[in-house]
Design a protein around this motif. Structure first.
Motif, mmCIF file in Angstrom:
data_model
loop_
_atom_site.group_PDB
_atom_site.id
_atom_site.type_symbol
_atom_site.label_atom_id
_atom_site.label_comp_id
_atom_site.label_asym_id
_atom_site.label_seq_id
_atom_site.Cartn_x
_atom_site.Cartn_y
_atom_site.Cartn_z
ATOM 1 N N TRP A 55 -1.502 22.422 -4.771
ATOM 2 C CA TRP A 55 -0.255 22.667 -4.058
ATOM 3 C C TRP A 55 0.877 21.754 -4.509
ATOM 4 O O TRP A 55 1.999 21.861 -4.044
ATOM 5 C CB TRP A 55 -0.493 22.449 -2.556
ATOM 6 C CG TRP A 55 -1.143 21.116 -2.289
ATOM 7 C CD1 TRP A 55 -0.542 19.926 -2.027
ATOM 8 C CD2 TRP A 55 -2.540 20.852 -2.307
ATOM 9 N NE1 TRP A 55 -1.466 18.930 -1.886
ATOM 10 C CE2 TRP A 55 -2.712 19.472 -2.051
ATOM 11 C CE3 TRP A 55 -3.682 21.650 -2.504
ATOM 12 C CZ2 TRP A 55 -3.970 18.865 -1.999
ATOM 13 C CZ3 TRP A 55 -4.934 21.044 -2.445
ATOM 14 C CH2 TRP A 55 -5.063 19.682 -2.189
ATOM 15 N N HIS B 152 -0.499 29.614 3.465
ATOM 16 C CA HIS B 152 0.394 28.544 3.049
ATOM 17 C C HIS B 152 0.934 28.812 1.650
ATOM 18 O O HIS B 152 0.368 29.633 0.909
ATOM 19 C CB HIS B 152 -0.359 27.212 3.054
ATOM 20 C CG HIS B 152 -0.398 26.556 4.399
ATOM 21 N ND1 HIS B 152 -0.503 25.199 4.563
ATOM 22 C CD2 HIS B 152 -0.333 27.065 5.649
ATOM 23 C CE1 HIS B 152 -0.507 24.889 5.846
ATOM 24 N NE2 HIS B 152 -0.419 26.019 6.528
ATOM 25 N N TYR C 65 -8.309 20.983 2.455
ATOM 26 C CA TYR C 65 -7.219 21.958 2.559
ATOM 27 C C TYR C 65 -7.752 23.395 2.521
ATOM 28 O O TYR C 65 -7.416 24.234 3.374
ATOM 29 C CB TYR C 65 -6.210 21.727 1.435
ATOM 30 C CG TYR C 65 -4.814 22.266 1.685
ATOM 31 C CD1 TYR C 65 -4.555 23.231 2.646
ATOM 32 C CD2 TYR C 65 -3.741 21.794 0.943
ATOM 33 C CE1 TYR C 65 -3.277 23.713 2.868
ATOM 34 C CE2 TYR C 65 -2.445 22.257 1.151
ATOM 35 C CZ TYR C 65 -2.227 23.229 2.111
ATOM 36 O OH TYR C 65 -0.956 23.696 2.326
ATOM 37 N N MET D 98 1.295 28.715 -2.191
ATOM 38 C CA MET D 98 0.295 28.543 -3.238
ATOM 39 C C MET D 98 -1.133 28.750 -2.705
ATOM 40 O O MET D 98 -2.082 28.105 -3.140
ATOM 41 C CB MET D 98 0.442 27.174 -3.915
ATOM 42 C CG MET D 98 1.833 26.925 -4.493
ATOM 43 S SD MET D 98 1.933 25.509 -5.596
ATOM 44 C CE MET D 98 0.978 26.102 -6.996
ATOM 45 N N GLN D 99 -1.266 29.666 -1.778
ATOM 46 C CA GLN D 99 -2.552 29.937 -1.130
ATOM 47 C C GLN D 99 -3.669 30.216 -2.136
ATOM 48 O O GLN D 99 -4.752 29.628 -2.051
ATOM 49 C CB GLN D 99 -2.395 31.136 -0.188
ATOM 50 C CG GLN D 99 -3.644 31.535 0.560
ATOM 51 C CD GLN D 99 -3.737 30.865 1.916
ATOM 52 O OE1 GLN D 99 -2.822 30.155 2.314
ATOM 53 N NE2 GLN D 99 -4.809 31.092 2.622
ATOM 54 N N HIS E 147 4.629 22.699 -5.155
ATOM 55 C CA HIS E 147 5.474 23.037 -4.013
ATOM 56 C C HIS E 147 5.920 21.803 -3.243
ATOM 57 O O HIS E 147 7.045 21.759 -2.734
ATOM 58 C CB HIS E 147 4.723 23.976 -3.066
ATOM 59 C CG HIS E 147 5.526 24.398 -1.862
ATOM 60 N ND1 HIS E 147 6.476 25.397 -1.925
ATOM 61 C CD2 HIS E 147 5.532 23.944 -0.574
ATOM 62 C CE1 HIS E 147 7.033 25.535 -0.726
ATOM 63 N NE2 HIS E 147 6.475 24.664 0.110
ATOM 64 N N TRP E 148 5.056 20.783 -3.166
ATOM 65 C CA TRP E 148 5.292 19.662 -2.255
ATOM 66 C C TRP E 148 5.681 18.347 -2.929
ATOM 67 O O TRP E 148 6.257 17.479 -2.287
ATOM 68 C CB TRP E 148 4.028 19.390 -1.430
ATOM 69 C CG TRP E 148 3.680 20.462 -0.449
ATOM 70 C CD1 TRP E 148 2.736 21.441 -0.604
ATOM 71 C CD2 TRP E 148 4.250 20.677 0.854
ATOM 72 N NE1 TRP E 148 2.678 22.238 0.513
ATOM 73 C CE2 TRP E 148 3.599 21.788 1.429
ATOM 74 C CE3 TRP E 148 5.244 20.033 1.587
ATOM 75 C CZ2 TRP E 148 3.909 22.270 2.695
ATOM 76 C CZ3 TRP E 148 5.546 20.503 2.860
ATOM 77 C CH2 TRP E 148 4.882 21.607 3.391
ATOM 78 N N ILE F 12 -4.749 27.163 -4.103
ATOM 79 C CA ILE F 12 -5.493 26.204 -3.281
ATOM 80 C C ILE F 12 -6.939 26.662 -3.103
ATOM 81 O O ILE F 12 -7.886 25.887 -3.294
ATOM 82 C CB ILE F 12 -4.822 26.021 -1.913
ATOM 83 C CG1 ILE F 12 -3.437 25.391 -2.076
ATOM 84 C CG2 ILE F 12 -5.688 25.169 -0.995
ATOM 85 C CD1 ILE F 12 -2.590 25.446 -0.822
#
Length: 241
Positions: free
Chosen positions: A194, A49, A38, A51-52, A197-198, A55
């Motif tokens: 991440w 993206h 990622y 939470m850049q 968020h996901w 990450i």
């Protein structure tokens, strides 16, 4: 010491990929790696993206460093399950290393992918949902290994979890484990940065969701992407377990 079996599962986003990782992670003989390319993908593309910062701080962004860990790094369990996103494998990330792992492909009808993806991201494209690169990677594995990799459809897992996962285990040459059918709710140590968020839905789950209903109706803006993705999905679906 026996070398671990390293399984690379290639999926687009919103393909039941995290629930499938939970399923494999429920096995006592398996440890999991979550989307290791990622940060490299974001670094190479310049994309931003959710939470850049988190990450980029959580992973190496050098593809060669990631590949070395995936193919030669220490593993504490007999099996390592690597959850990969197909769209992460952009130009600049080598692929020959895929010959050193056991590859499998997790697919999902693009109408379901698009509906789910559009709820999380403002911009939706064929490339962002990973279909073109999934087809490329499938061909790459065939060419590198001389064998067709395992393909599994997420709808089949939801419709018949035990039957489908038994077929997956057989295709990967690992024993069936009924622990794959359920897991404790909540996050896992292997979850990527991440996850907040996901992963809300999967963190609330203790097993696979109910069988899918009818295909969703898409807004007109997404229908051209559906039309472009369908031939790729149908091609890979011909080989599903």
């Amino acid at each position: 010491m026996t070398e671990p079996l390293r399984i690379a599962m290639w999926s687009g986003p919103r393909n039941l990929s995290t629930a499938t990782m939970r399923s494999f992670g429920a096995r006592a003989d398996t440890s999991c790696v979550d989307e290791p390319f990622y940060a490299a993908y974001l670094s190479l593309t310049g994309l931003i993206h959710p939470m850049q910062d988190e990450i980029m701080a959580s992973q190496p962004d050098d593809p060669k460093t990631v590949i070395e860990a995936l193919t030669q790094g220490p593993v504490d369990t007999p099996i390592q399950y690597q959850k990969h996103m197909t769209h992460h494998m952009v130009d600049g990330i080598p692929r020959r290393w895929m010959k050193e792992v056991r590859n499998a492909f997790l697919i999902r009808h693009p109408a379901r992918v698009l509906t789910s993806f559009a709820k999380k991201m403002d911009e939706v494209s064929l490339e962002a949902i990973g279909f073109p690169l999934q087809a490329q990677l499938f061909d790459t594995v065939c060419n590198l290994t001389g064998q067709r990799p395992l393909v599994v459809d997420s709808d089949d897992i939801l419709a018949a979890p035990e039957d489908t996962l038994r077929k997956v285990c057989h295709g990967l040459d690992i024993p069936w484990d009924p622990q794959m059918l359920s897991w404790p709710s909540g996050p896992r140590p292997e979850d990527g940065a991440w996850a907040p968020h996901w992963y809300e839905s999967v963190n609330a789950s203790t097993g696979f969701a109910a069988p899918p209903g009818p295909l969703p109706d898409l807004p007109d803006a997404l229908k051209p992407i559906l039309d472009a993705a369908m031939p790729i999905y149908e091609r890979l679906a011909r080989y599903k377990v």
